[in-house]
Design a protein around this motif. Structure first.
Motif, PDB file in Angstrom:
ATOM      1  N   ASN A  14       3.806   8.191   2.880  1.00 60.86           N
ATOM      2  CA  ASN A  14       4.851   9.188   2.633  1.00 60.86           C
ATOM      3  C   ASN A  14       6.209   8.732   3.167  1.00 60.86           C
ATOM      4  O   ASN A  14       7.227   8.910   2.507  1.00 60.86           O
ATOM      5  N   GLY A  15       6.185   8.140   4.375  1.00 56.57           N
ATOM      6  CA  GLY A  15       7.429   7.652   4.956  1.00 56.57           C
ATOM      7  C   GLY A  15       8.049   6.593   4.065  1.00 56.57           C
ATOM      8  O   GLY A  15       9.257   6.587   3.801  1.00 56.57           O
ATOM      9  N   ASP A  28       9.574   8.121   0.896  1.00 57.08           N
ATOM     10  CA  ASP A  28      10.881   8.723   1.164  1.00 57.08           C
ATOM     11  C   ASP A  28      11.957   7.653   1.257  1.00 57.08           C
ATOM     12  O   ASP A  28      13.042   7.778   0.703  1.00 57.08           O
ATOM     13  N   SER A  42      15.522   6.393  -1.125  1.00 57.51           N
ATOM     14  CA  SER A  42      16.797   6.690  -0.474  1.00 57.51           C
ATOM     15  C   SER A  42      17.939   5.856  -1.053  1.00 57.51           C
ATOM     16  O   SER A  42      17.730   4.817  -1.666  1.00 57.51           O
ATOM     17  N   ALA A  96      10.784   3.644   7.868  1.00 53.13           N
ATOM     18  CA  ALA A  96       9.534   4.356   7.592  1.00 53.13           C
ATOM     19  C   ALA A  96       8.660   4.413   8.838  1.00 53.13           C
ATOM     20  O   ALA A  96       7.809   5.286   8.971  1.00 53.13           O
ATOM     21  N   LYS A 118       3.242  18.173   6.167  1.00 50.87           N
ATOM     22  CA  LYS A 118       4.544  18.570   5.659  1.00 50.87           C
ATOM     23  C   LYS A 118       4.254  19.513   4.512  1.00 50.87           C
ATOM     24  O   LYS A 118       4.021  19.094   3.393  1.00 50.87           O
ATOM     25  N   ARG A 178       9.806  19.784  -5.648  1.00 50.76           N
ATOM     26  CA  ARG A 178      10.690  18.635  -5.759  1.00 50.76           C
ATOM     27  C   ARG A 178      11.430  18.640  -7.086  1.00 50.76           C
ATOM     28  O   ARG A 178      12.523  18.151  -7.190  1.00 50.76           O
TER      29      ARG A 178
END
Lengths: 305, 296
Positions: free
Chosen positions: A193-194, A197, A201, A226, B7, B295
């Motif tokens: 997930n990190g 993301d 970016s 991350a 999350k 999202r």
């Protein structure tokens, strides 16, 4: 930063204090410790003697204050099963558990970080789905059952490893796999997930647009960002492994803190149970504290808010 | 852990669109099928099971399951060390797993959700106290505390359910707290407050309905957690007591026969794994659907 550190350290100390109080009360109020210690075939007089000898007749908060006063000086009383000072027992058992937790977390990280990165880079590919399946299976795997399956496989079918025991490094292999598998899914998901993301970016797009090579972007710009949330989770998982080792150590007869906890619980050895509880809670709290501080150091946004 | 891993986005989607999404998610469908089968198995155990789960037959001990050369259709999954039909016990075991999961989550969910919603909605001192209680709870190792309490009080299904219910509220509190915080600042809550709605009214008709998504996700995760913990405690002998057919206890009873009859251990373990796997798939699926919608 200094204010943040002071606040977090103060909070951690308060947490440890309250855990010790709650743990003490929970163990004392759910049953009569004197009866538990005396065992089933004991007379009224035996129980009364134990009650007087250990001071169980005093008000509970006085007992707690007395216990806490000794505990902060490292005196957790004498184990009524091992007939040894509890602090000696803990000191002798702690290295095994710390080593096991360190092995397990390393094992978990070695597998989950690369897997998480690949899953994120190749999102929705078969390898991403496979990684997800792996994570869900890992979460669903009862650790005591995995332990038994490993024993069947590596001690019975292919007699490569000893099924139980402690002291040698080979004794750590199967417990490490069991505990590591337990920690893997969460670490893998967080890495994935990190990374997702980060990949989405703007600065990553800029770096690519500048013409930097793909893997330079991925590892120098992407991975570093991350990894920030992963630091805290690793610290927390490490704390979980310290306490999660009870079942694993009990099965493999690996003589660490978890095994000590297991033995003292089955023997109604309340001073030892209390000491192990507070030691594990302290380590967990210190590790989360460490994780938070590392995070604040890595990510300035946290310490401002 | 919960704070960092979970999350959970707050869903704001009508149910019809939710239904559309549902069809395309393989994991979710598999999860629903697995859980349905397990629930049916638990509900209709007396009619499905070929035998009585407690009837012992000492002449028919440790008969291997059907895929072994010496297996018979009389006992498709074999018999245990006391000659009880293993298929029957596995079927009845689903009752214990699901009852534990359901009741533990009911207790823990009530405690945790109330704390989390209060902390998220009122903030300030309430939030400080709740957050502190979460920290305290998280630093107490569940297995150790549960084992110790059970050792003192004595093991039974009721004790296990209460002990786990009173321990596993942390994730509910963490998730409900952050979800409530997100919702609290949304426009419709502000408007409701401006329109002069009372606090209970805002909590029940504006906030609570929107917490369903995250609540379902945490509920599934904690059900899985509770089932695994019950099995582990029963395996260690400090949980459900014999002769109840808890899967964890069955694994413990078969442990001594591990070297020559490993299926005594593998069969209930597979049942345990499949149920928890299904519940986790369901939870992941619900999270994916609600998060994706957010999202877009």
């Amino acid at each position: 930063m200094v204010a943040y550190v002071i606040k977090r350290v103060g909070l951690a100390l308060l947490v440890i204090f309250v855990v010790s109080l709650v743990g003490f009360l929970a163990l004392r109020l759910t049953g009569d410790p004197a009866v538990a210690m005396a065992g089933e075939a004991s007379s009224e007089a035996d129980i009364r003697n134990i009650r007087l000898q250990y001071g169980f007749d005093r008000p509970i908060l006085i007992q707690y204050a007395d216990w806490l006063g000794r505990a902060v000086r490292g005196d957790f009383g004498v184990s009524n099963y091992f007939r040894l000072p509890v602090s000696d027992l803990i000191m002798s058992r702690f290295p095994t558990t710390a080593l096991l937790a360190a092995f397990s977390i390393s094992f978990a990280l070695i597998i989950s970080i690369p897997l998480g990165i690949i899953a994120a880079v190749r999102q929705n590919s078969w390898i991403d789905r496979l990684a997800l399946l792996f994570a869900v299976s890992g979460q669903a795997m009862p650790n005591f059952w995995l332990a038994l399956l490993l024993i069947v496989l590596f001690s019975v079918t292919y007699p490569l490893l000893p099924p139980s025991g402690s002291g040698e490094w080979v004794n750590f292999i199967m417990p490490t796999i069991v505990l590591g598998t337990h920690a893997m899914p969460a670490l893998m998901r967080l890495t994935r997930n990190g990374m997702l993301d980060v990949l989405a970016s703007d600065y990553m797009r800029t770096a690519r647009a500048k013409g930097l090579r793909w893997y330079t972007v991925l590892f120098k710009h992407g991975l570093r960002n991350a990894m920030i949330p992963l630091v805290a989770l690793t610290a927390v998982q490490f704390g979980f492994l310290l306490s999660g080792s009870i079942v694993t150590e009990a099965i493999f007869a690996l003589h660490g803190l978890g095994h000590l906890a297991w033995e003292s619980i089955t023997r109604r050895d309340i001073p030892t149970v209390q000491a192990v509880l507070i030691i594990l809670a302290t380590f967990y709290t210190l590790l989360t504290l460490l994780g938070d501080l590392l995070n604040a150091w890595l990510d300035p946004r946290i310490r401002v808010s | 852990m919960a704070e960092k891993v979970l999350k959970v986005d707050v869903p704001r989607i009508p149910f019809s669109r939710f239904q559309k999404k549902l069809g395309g998610h393989v994991g979710l469908l598999v999860g629903i099928v697995v859980i349905s089968v397990m629930v049916l198995m638990a509900l209709f155990a007396p009619w499905i099971a070929p035998d009585d789960p407690y009837r012992q037959d000492l002449d028919a001990r440790l008969i291997p399951p059907i895929w072994h050369a010496t297996g018979t259709w009389d006992h498709p999954l074999g018999t245990d060390p006391l000659g009880r039909d293993y298929l029957t016990r596995v079927i009845y075991g689903s009752q214990i797993a699901l009852i534990t999961a359901g009741l533990v989550v009911a207790i823990a969910g009530t405690i945790g959700s109330l704390m989390g919603i209060a902390a998220g909605y009122f903030g300030g001192k309430v939030d400080m106290v709740v957050s502190f209680m979460i920290s305290v709870r998280l630093s107490m190792p569940v297995v150790l505390v549960a084992l110790a309490v059970v050792a003192i009080v004595g093991g039974s299904l009721t004790v296990i359910i209460w002990v786990l219910g009173l321990l596993l509220w942390d994730r509910f509190a963490v998730v409900m707290r952050s979800a409530t915080m997100q919702i609290r600042s949304l426009e419709y809550v502000t408007s409701a407050r401006a329109a002069g709605c009372s606090t209970p009214r805002i909590l029940f008709s504006e906030i609570l309905p929107n917490l369903t998504g995250p609540l379902v996700v945490v509920t599934t995760l904690e059900m899985a957690h509770a089932i695994l913990l019950e099995a582990a405690l029963s395996f260690l002998g400090l949980g459900v007591q014999p002769p109840l057919p808890s899967w964890g206890l069955m694994i413990a009873e078969g442990r001594g026969y591990l070297f020559f009859d490993p299926w005594v251990v593998t069969v209930p373990g597979v049942a345990l794994f499949v149920l928890v796997f299904g519940i986790n798939l369901l939870g992941d699926g619900v999270r994916d659907i609600t998060a994706l919608e957010n999202r877009n």
